[in-house]
Design an enzyme around this catalytic site. Structure first.
Site, PDB file in Angstrom:
ATOM      1  N   VAL A 193       0.843  -1.205   0.000  1.00 26.20           N
ATOM      2  CA  VAL A 193       0.000   0.000   0.000  1.00 26.20           C
ATOM      3  C   VAL A 193       0.877   1.254   0.000  1.00 26.20           C
ATOM      4  O   VAL A 193       0.656   2.193  -0.773  1.00 26.20           O
ATOM      5  CB  VAL A 193      -0.934  -0.007   1.244  1.00 26.20           C
ATOM      6  CG1 VAL A 193      -1.635   1.338   1.412  1.00 26.20           C
ATOM      7  CG2 VAL A 193      -1.954  -1.133   1.145  1.00 26.20           C
ATOM      8  N   HIS A 194       1.896   1.243   0.836  1.00 23.85           N
ATOM      9  CA  HIS A 194       2.810   2.379   0.986  1.00 23.85           C
ATOM     10  C   HIS A 194       3.531   2.685  -0.329  1.00 23.85           C
ATOM     11  O   HIS A 194       3.555   3.832  -0.801  1.00 23.85           O
ATOM     12  CB  HIS A 194       3.818   2.031   2.092  1.00 23.85           C
ATOM     13  CG  HIS A 194       4.880   3.042   2.343  1.00 23.85           C
ATOM     14  ND1 HIS A 194       4.611   4.309   2.800  1.00 23.85           N
ATOM     15  CD2 HIS A 194       6.236   2.977   2.215  1.00 23.85           C
ATOM     16  CE1 HIS A 194       5.756   4.972   2.946  1.00 23.85           C
ATOM     17  NE2 HIS A 194       6.759   4.189   2.589  1.00 23.85           N
ATOM     18  N   VAL A 195       4.092   1.650  -0.927  1.00 27.46           N
ATOM     19  CA  VAL A 195       4.841   1.848  -2.174  1.00 27.46           C
ATOM     20  C   VAL A 195       3.890   2.259  -3.290  1.00 27.46           C
ATOM     21  O   VAL A 195       4.183   3.173  -4.074  1.00 27.46           O
ATOM     22  CB  VAL A 195       5.611   0.563  -2.553  1.00 27.46           C
ATOM     23  CG1 VAL A 195       6.214   0.684  -3.940  1.00 27.46           C
ATOM     24  CG2 VAL A 195       6.694   0.284  -1.524  1.00 27.46           C
TER      25      VAL A 195
END
Lengths: 326, 247
Positions: free
Chosen positions: B194-196
């Protein structure tokens, strides 16, 4: 007396192993096609009722496997060393048990070691392809060049058997003398046992022999005598004759109903597949979202608004839906 | 001029929680906003590299079809030996990030609205969202879930670090730990995805962690409350550039 296994033939060609790679039925972290024909299952029968605790088996195991246990301490009990180690594949465990029915103090001596489960928890837990194999004759063996020393086999084993060496960081346990069995010999411990408390043969022969022994024990008043071949692990290729088969735990904590821990089953089963699926779905959702929505780009207008704000000129007012922080 | 004179209603002279040391606006065209100090960026990338290495070495032991990944680390024995040490690096590195960022990740009033309008977030309709401080609710979710998961991972990891700690726990406790470790790692990798993905999807974001800067437009679009705070309560920078507004 159970007929002793004759000495190995010295005829040319007799040293050719009778089982090997082609007889591998299960291989850790790998899919194998089991051999079309299964070899006759072998088994070691340990008759606890005949054991005199001489530790000849322990000594023979050290000798045959060229193991060098360090000189330890006398803890005031007969157990020596106090536990299985990477150099002690088999260990006599001595228990004093007060029999409530007879008032007798019974000295129970169990030879502990790998049980060679038909459904081996160590092999199920092992992450390294080919570090643990099960031959179709039932022997579960560790292949040390493939072992990575993670200790997962210890978590998989229902009997607390494998030990990791601090020297080469690989796991060790009883091999059932697979190298001896391969050339038609019995295990070293069996060979050394002076009372035939350890006998070796096909699994069927051992069950028959155990029946004979159990009948004899029952005739002597041990009405709960029986065979320990626990079904929770699909049966084992090392079996015990116990005088009190209704309570295996009195024999130095032999599990009453061993099975691969449900925690290990969950870890090696559902977690593995659901885990990979979750990661895959997360990544796929990202790709899909990008394909459908496209990138979220900063517009010229955003930059101009920022310049106005930073430059001190009034930027557009906050949107209506923004709540004023009081 | 006092800071509060120019700041939007409510932003007092005190530095708001979501303004971190080093955050600053550089007036120009386009406006540049300093978002991460060099130390924060180095800290971030040590964490990032550790996390990727941990994921690769961990996945290698998680599923047989990924065992080939041990080749990246010099084989199975090396993978087994090195994975926990990378975990130690990650733990301390992330602890650094935690100390830097926790205050700016405290819940804020607008987080609820942001989450309620998640469909507008995903369709890129920033204009329908409230003005957001340095971090939006999604970023805060990543921050707090990673904090919790890394705590779980290091704790369960030590329990199954047999080379040094095998004698301190029972086999049953190790079984529980290994299951928790695997499950937590799966969640951590999902959070990482999700972060990337968010960094890739929201253009102009990656510069924040490479050069430390974002454009004013990016800050205006995604973190307008934070931008207003930076512009609104200025303090002259100690630097020679008189056009820098810093905190």
């Amino acid at each position: 007396m159970f007929p002793p296994i004759p000495n190995a033939s010295v005829a040319p060609g007799a040293e050719r192993p009778r089982f090997g790679e082609k007889d591998v039925m299960r291989r850790s972290a790998s899919e194998v096609t089991p051999p079309a024909q299964r070899q006759t299952e072998v088994a070691k029968l340990i008759d606890v009722t005949k054991c005199i605790g001489c530790k000849a088996c322990q000594a023979a195991c050290l000798e045959w496997n060229n193991l060098h246990e360090e000189v330890g301490f006398n803890h005031g009990v007969y157990d020596n060393p106090m536990d299985l180690t990477p150099d002690t594949f088999t260990l006599m465990r001595f228990s004093e048990w007060d029999n409530p029915d007879t008032g007798n103090l019974e000295w129970l001596i169990r030879k502990d070691g790998c049980m060679h489960c038909e459904d081996p928890g160590c092999l199920k837990a092992c992450p390294s392809p080919g570090a643990i194999v099960q031959y179709s004759n039932g022997i579960v063996d560790f292949i040390h060049e493939n072992c990575i020393g993670c200790g997962y086999c210890i978590k998989g084993c229902p009997f607390n058997i494998p030990r990791i060496s601090k020297v080469d960081h690989t796991a060790y346990k009883c091999t059932l003398c697979s190298d001896r069995v391969a050339v038609g010999q019995g295990p070293a411990c069996q060979k050394a046992c002076p009372t035939q408390a350890i006998v070796f043969g096909t699994k069927d022969e051992m069950k028959d022999w155990a029946d004979f022994r159990i009948k004899d024990l029952k005739s002597r008043g041990f009405d709960k005598a029986g065979l320990y071949d626990p079904p929770g692990v699909g049966g084992t290729h090392v079996m015990y004759v116990l005088h009190h088969a209704d309570k295996p735990h009195i024999y130095a904590g032999l599990p009453d109903n061993p099975r691969i821990s449900p925690l290990v089953q969950a870890w090696k089963g559902v977690t593995k597949y659901v885990g990979l699926a979750m990661m895959g779905v997360a990544a796929a959702a990202g790709f899909l979202h990008y394909a459908v929505s496209g990138p979220n780009k900063v517009t010229e207008e955003d930059e101009e608004n920022a310049e106005k704000l930073a430059g001190g000129s009034p930027p557009p007012p906050p949107p209506e839906n923004r709540r004023s922080p009081s | 001029m006092r800071a509060s004179d120019k700041a939007p209603a409510g932003a007092g002279a005190a530095v708001p929680d979501d303004v971190e040391p080093g955050d600053a606006v550089q007036i120009g065209s386009p406006v540049q906003v300093s978002r991460y100090t060099a130390a924060a960026r180095v800290n971030h990338w040590i964490t990032a590299v550790s996390l990727v290495l941990l994921a690769l070495s961990g996945l290698a032991l998680f599923h047989p079809s990924l065992f080939f990944l041990t080749g990246l680390f010099g084989g199975g024995q090396w993978t087994r030996a090195i994975h926990p040490w990378i975990g130690v690096v990650l733990f301390f590195s992330f602890a650094g990030l935690f100390l830097r960022f926790w205050k700016a990740n405290l819940p804020a009033r607008e987080d609820g609205v942001w989450m309620a309008r998640i469909s507008d977030v995903l369709s890129g309709h920033e204009e329908r969202l409230p003005e957001i401080g340095k971090y939006n609710a999604g970023q805060k979710f990543v921050f707090w879930s990673m904090s919790a998961l890394i705590l779980v991972l290091i704790t369960s990891g030590v329990v199954i670090w047999d080379q040094y700690f095998s004698v301190f726990t029972s086999i049953e406790q190790k079984r529980i730990a290994v299951l928790i470790h695997a499950a937590a790692a799966v969640f951590a990798i999902c959070v990482w995805i999700v972060h990337v993905y968010a960094a890739i999807w929201v253009k102009g974001t990656i510069g924040a962690m490479t050069r430390g800067r974002v454009t004013g437009g990016w800050a205006w679009r995604h973190h307008r409350k934070w931008l207003r705070e930076l512009v609104g309560s200025p303090r002259r920078a100690p630097s020679n550039d008189p056009r820098t507004i810093t905190k």
